[in-house]
Design a protein around this motif. Structure first.
Motif, PDB file in Angstrom:
ATOM      1  N   GLN A  57     -63.518  38.692  60.877  1.00  0.00           N
ATOM      2  CA  GLN A  57     -62.699  38.911  59.683  1.00  0.00           C
ATOM      3  C   GLN A  57     -61.437  38.073  59.811  1.00  0.00           C
ATOM      4  O   GLN A  57     -60.786  38.080  60.850  1.00  0.00           O
ATOM      5  CB  GLN A  57     -62.329  40.389  59.538  1.00  0.00           C
ATOM      6  CG  GLN A  57     -61.241  40.702  58.543  1.00  0.00           C
ATOM      7  CD  GLN A  57     -61.649  40.467  57.089  1.00  0.00           C
ATOM      8  OE1 GLN A  57     -62.759  40.075  56.810  1.00  0.00           O
ATOM      9  NE2 GLN A  57     -60.737  40.673  56.183  1.00  0.00           N
ATOM     10  N   VAL A  58     -61.109  37.322  58.766  1.00  0.00           N
ATOM     11  CA  VAL A  58     -59.866  36.552  58.708  1.00  0.00           C
ATOM     12  C   VAL A  58     -59.215  36.869  57.370  1.00  0.00           C
ATOM     13  O   VAL A  58     -59.869  36.812  56.332  1.00  0.00           O
ATOM     14  CB  VAL A  58     -60.117  35.029  58.824  1.00  0.00           C
ATOM     15  CG1 VAL A  58     -58.810  34.269  58.724  1.00  0.00           C
ATOM     16  CG2 VAL A  58     -60.846  34.692  60.105  1.00  0.00           C
ATOM     17  N   GLN A  59     -57.950  37.206  57.409  1.00  0.00           N
ATOM     18  CA  GLN A  59     -57.234  37.568  56.195  1.00  0.00           C
ATOM     19  C   GLN A  59     -55.802  37.045  56.281  1.00  0.00           C
ATOM     20  O   GLN A  59     -55.178  37.131  57.332  1.00  0.00           O
ATOM     21  CB  GLN A  59     -57.225  39.084  56.043  1.00  0.00           C
ATOM     22  CG  GLN A  59     -56.644  39.579  54.751  1.00  0.00           C
ATOM     23  CD  GLN A  59     -56.662  41.098  54.681  1.00  0.00           C
ATOM     24  OE1 GLN A  59     -56.154  41.757  55.576  1.00  0.00           O
ATOM     25  NE2 GLN A  59     -57.253  41.632  53.632  1.00  0.00           N
ATOM     26  N   VAL A  60     -55.312  36.476  55.170  1.00  0.00           N
ATOM     27  CA  VAL A  60     -53.911  36.058  55.080  1.00  0.00           C
ATOM     28  C   VAL A  60     -53.263  36.904  53.993  1.00  0.00           C
ATOM     29  O   VAL A  60     -53.769  36.983  52.867  1.00  0.00           O
ATOM     30  CB  VAL A  60     -53.767  34.561  54.731  1.00  0.00           C
ATOM     31  CG1 VAL A  60     -52.286  34.186  54.630  1.00  0.00           C
ATOM     32  CG2 VAL A  60     -54.459  33.695  55.768  1.00  0.00           C
ATOM     33  N   VAL A  61     -52.145  37.538  54.349  1.00  0.00           N
ATOM     34  CA  VAL A  61     -51.440  38.416  53.431  1.00  0.00           C
ATOM     35  C   VAL A  61     -50.016  37.894  53.254  1.00  0.00           C
ATOM     36  O   VAL A  61     -49.361  37.544  54.229  1.00  0.00           O
ATOM     37  CB  VAL A  61     -51.414  39.862  53.977  1.00  0.00           C
ATOM     38  CG1 VAL A  61     -50.587  40.767  53.091  1.00  0.00           C
ATOM     39  CG2 VAL A  61     -52.823  40.388  54.136  1.00  0.00           C
ATOM     40  N   ARG A  62     -49.572  37.834  51.991  1.00  0.00           N
ATOM     41  CA  ARG A  62     -48.170  37.500  51.728  1.00  0.00           C
ATOM     42  C   ARG A  62     -47.354  38.748  52.030  1.00  0.00           C
ATOM     43  O   ARG A  62     -47.545  39.806  51.430  1.00  0.00           O
ATOM     44  CB  ARG A  62     -47.986  37.051  50.284  1.00  0.00           C
ATOM     45  CG  ARG A  62     -46.588  36.540  49.996  1.00  0.00           C
ATOM     46  CD  ARG A  62     -46.436  35.890  48.634  1.00  0.00           C
ATOM     47  NE  ARG A  62     -47.191  36.554  47.600  1.00  0.00           N
ATOM     48  CZ  ARG A  62     -47.946  35.900  46.690  1.00  0.00           C
ATOM     49  NH1 ARG A  62     -48.024  34.600  46.704  1.00  0.00           N
ATOM     50  NH2 ARG A  62     -48.597  36.570  45.777  1.00  0.00           N
ATOM     51  N   ILE A  63     -46.433  38.663  52.972  1.00  0.00           N
ATOM     52  CA  ILE A  63     -45.672  39.817  53.450  1.00  0.00           C
ATOM     53  C   ILE A  63     -44.831  40.439  52.341  1.00  0.00           C
ATOM     54  O   ILE A  63     -44.727  41.661  52.240  1.00  0.00           O
ATOM     55  CB  ILE A  63     -44.795  39.416  54.650  1.00  0.00           C
ATOM     56  CG1 ILE A  63     -45.691  39.010  55.827  1.00  0.00           C
ATOM     57  CG2 ILE A  63     -43.849  40.540  55.048  1.00  0.00           C
ATOM     58  CD1 ILE A  63     -44.957  38.392  56.997  1.00  0.00           C
ATOM     59  N   GLU A  64     -44.264  39.626  51.489  1.00  0.00           N
ATOM     60  CA  GLU A  64     -43.351  40.100  50.444  1.00  0.00           C
ATOM     61  C   GLU A  64     -43.969  41.162  49.539  1.00  0.00           C
ATOM     62  O   GLU A  64     -43.346  42.168  49.224  1.00  0.00           O
ATOM     63  CB  GLU A  64     -42.883  38.915  49.614  1.00  0.00           C
ATOM     64  CG  GLU A  64     -41.940  39.266  48.492  1.00  0.00           C
ATOM     65  CD  GLU A  64     -41.510  38.026  47.728  1.00  0.00           C
ATOM     66  OE1 GLU A  64     -40.426  37.520  48.025  1.00  0.00           O
ATOM     67  OE2 GLU A  64     -42.281  37.567  46.863  1.00  0.00           O
ATOM     68  N   ASP A  65     -45.216  40.936  49.122  1.00  0.00           N
ATOM     69  CA  ASP A  65     -45.833  41.877  48.174  1.00  0.00           C
ATOM     70  C   ASP A  65     -47.197  42.406  48.612  1.00  0.00           C
ATOM     71  O   ASP A  65     -47.827  43.169  47.886  1.00  0.00           O
ATOM     72  CB  ASP A  65     -45.939  41.228  46.788  1.00  0.00           C
ATOM     73  CG  ASP A  65     -46.778  39.956  46.792  1.00  0.00           C
ATOM     74  OD1 ASP A  65     -47.338  39.599  47.843  1.00  0.00           O
ATOM     75  OD2 ASP A  65     -46.856  39.305  45.731  1.00  0.00           O
ATOM     76  N   GLY A  66     -47.668  42.004  49.797  1.00  0.00           N
ATOM     77  CA  GLY A  66     -48.933  42.517  50.306  1.00  0.00           C
ATOM     78  C   GLY A  66     -50.167  41.913  49.672  1.00  0.00           C
ATOM     79  O   GLY A  66     -51.270  42.425  49.870  1.00  0.00           O
ATOM     80  N   THR A  67     -50.018  40.831  48.933  1.00  0.00           N
ATOM     81  CA  THR A  67     -51.155  40.197  48.269  1.00  0.00           C
ATOM     82  C   THR A  67     -52.020  39.457  49.277  1.00  0.00           C
ATOM     83  O   THR A  67     -51.517  38.677  50.084  1.00  0.00           O
ATOM     84  CB  THR A  67     -50.663  39.198  47.197  1.00  0.00           C
ATOM     85  OG1 THR A  67     -49.874  39.894  46.253  1.00  0.00           O
ATOM     86  CG2 THR A  67     -51.811  38.519  46.496  1.00  0.00           C
ATOM     87  N   ALA A  68     -53.340  39.695  49.224  1.00  0.00           N
ATOM     88  CA  ALA A  68     -54.287  38.966  50.073  1.00  0.00           C
ATOM     89  C   ALA A  68     -54.552  37.608  49.425  1.00  0.00           C
ATOM     90  O   ALA A  68     -55.049  37.525  48.306  1.00  0.00           O
ATOM     91  CB  ALA A  68     -55.583  39.744  50.220  1.00  0.00           C
ATOM     92  N   LEU A  69     -54.193  36.555  50.135  1.00  0.00           N
ATOM     93  CA  LEU A  69     -54.369  35.195  49.632  1.00  0.00           C
ATOM     94  C   LEU A  69     -55.646  34.558  50.164  1.00  0.00           C
ATOM     95  O   LEU A  69     -56.175  33.619  49.568  1.00  0.00           O
ATOM     96  CB  LEU A  69     -53.165  34.337  50.032  1.00  0.00           C
ATOM     97  CG  LEU A  69     -51.817  34.875  49.557  1.00  0.00           C
ATOM     98  CD1 LEU A  69     -50.682  34.121  50.223  1.00  0.00           C
ATOM     99  CD2 LEU A  69     -51.725  34.767  48.048  1.00  0.00           C
TER     100      LEU A  69
END
Length: 83
Positions: A57-69
């Motif tokens: 599993q690989v996931q990138v999340v924008r810390i500011e709003d929790g959006t999975a990019l």
């Protein structure tokens, strides 16, 4: 020599982290989470984890709003220009 010491905190030398790259690997390695300020660096880290094939599993999340990019399992891959 008076006045050369000051107790105010120094400003950080690195910019704040904006992205978190999370990966899950088969046991015994478990998981890992690394943080990056620059979108291009976070994107490259996720792409390399995918290419190597060791992470399940690989996931990138924008810390500011929790959006999975980027999410390898869910098939989410937002273009880098929109990170």
């Amino acid at each position: 020599m008076s006045g050369w010491q000051h107790f105010a905190p120094l400003p950080p030398i690195w910019p704040p982290d904006r992205f978190e790259v999370r990966s899950a690997r088969p046991i015994p390695d478990g998981g890992a989470a690394d943080r990056y300020h620059f979108s291009r660096t976070a994107h490259e880290a996720a792409a390399r984890l995918r290419e190597v094939g060791l992470a399940t599993q690989v996931q990138v999340v924008r810390i500011e709003d929790g959006t999975a990019l980027f999410d390898l399992v869910a098939g989410v891959e937002v273009p880098l220009e929109h990170w």
